[in-house]
Write a protein that holds these residues in place. Sequence first.
Motif, PDB file in Angstrom:
ATOM      1  N   HIS A  25       0.830  -1.196   0.000  1.00 10.55           N
ATOM      2  CA  HIS A  25       0.000   0.000   0.000  1.00 10.55           C
ATOM      3  C   HIS A  25       0.866   1.249   0.000  1.00 10.55           C
ATOM      4  CE1 HIS A  25      -2.250   3.267   2.072  1.00 10.55           C
ATOM      5  NE2 HIS A  25      -3.238   2.874   1.265  1.00 10.55           N
ATOM      6  N   GLN A  26       1.908   1.225   0.837  1.00 10.43           N
ATOM      7  CA  GLN A  26       2.788   2.390   0.890  1.00 10.43           C
ATOM      8  C   GLN A  26       3.529   2.583  -0.427  1.00 10.43           C
ATOM      9  OE1 GLN A  26       2.874   4.596   3.504  1.00 10.43           O
ATOM     10  NE2 GLN A  26       4.060   5.833   2.035  1.00 10.43           N
ATOM     11  N   GLU A  27       3.904   1.468  -1.046  1.00 10.84           N
ATOM     12  CA  GLU A  27       4.556   1.562  -2.354  1.00 10.84           C
ATOM     13  C   GLU A  27       3.613   2.181  -3.392  1.00 10.84           C
ATOM     14  OE1 GLU A  27       5.919  -2.296  -3.370  1.00 10.84           O
ATOM     15  OE2 GLU A  27       7.547  -2.307  -1.874  1.00 10.84           O
ATOM     16  N   ASP A  28       2.316   1.786  -3.333  1.00 13.75           N
ATOM     17  CA  ASP A  28       1.338   2.379  -4.259  1.00 13.75           C
ATOM     18  C   ASP A  28       1.172   3.871  -3.991  1.00 13.75           C
ATOM     19  OD1 ASP A  28       0.858  -0.007  -5.552  1.00 13.75           O
ATOM     20  OD2 ASP A  28      -0.781  -0.590  -4.202  1.00 13.75           O
ATOM     21  N   VAL A  29       1.127   4.244  -2.710  1.00 15.89           N
ATOM     22  CA  VAL A  29       1.000   5.667  -2.357  1.00 15.89           C
ATOM     23  C   VAL A  29       2.221   6.438  -2.850  1.00 15.89           C
ATOM     24  CG1 VAL A  29       0.922   7.305  -0.433  1.00 15.89           C
ATOM     25  CG2 VAL A  29      -0.495   5.234  -0.379  1.00 15.89           C
TER      26      VAL A  29
END
Length: 236
Positions: free
Chosen positions: A65-69
């Motif tokens: 999720h953080q990578e997507d953000v």
Amino acid sequence: MSSKQTILGRVTQLAKANINALIDQAEDPQKMLDQLIRDYANNIAEAEEAVAATIGNLRLMEQDHQEDVDAAKEWGGKALAASRKADELRAGGQTAEADRFDNLAKVALGRQLQSEKEARTAEPTIAAQTEVVQKLRTGLDQMKAKLGELRAKRDELVARATSARAQNRMMDAVKSIDVLDPTSELSRFEDKVRREEAKALGKQELAASSLDAQFEQLDALGDSAEIEARLAALKS
């Protein structure tokens, strides 16, 4: 999700086990508690592994999720840079080159949208997984507290059993003393002494009566002598 629910249900069921009811139903409470302690320790170890795996999966999802953000932010920055470059080229009359950078900006914006969608899609799952992990941790804490309660119950039971056995041995010893009352032997010995004392008194009485008879004989002899003397005096 079903496997997670199974893990959660198992932890919750074990944590809510009624120890007192189990003890009341057991034929040998001490052995039952020893087995429960072993089972609980094994269940806690298995639950810890399952919870660790669940937490690991949650952390992976959070990382994704953080990578997507971060990717959405990065693509947004690239789109902005390409758009500004296009504006700069268009202002300089390089329309074709400006269009190419605008197209690059559109591609970056598309990647940004895709990353944002993936991030939004993951958020409910992450929230649900976070709640599951919290419940699992709470269940584990309850299980560990229950294990401590089991051990305390077992120690209390062993202490009570030891005390009961000691009391039973003492009562058995008291009963043995009651059956083999040593005072009865003293009573018999006292009776024997009293008989000996009575025998001695009897002998003393016999000795006294014999002595009286001898003195009476002496008195009789004295009287006879007195009579003879008085008779002789009369004749003279």
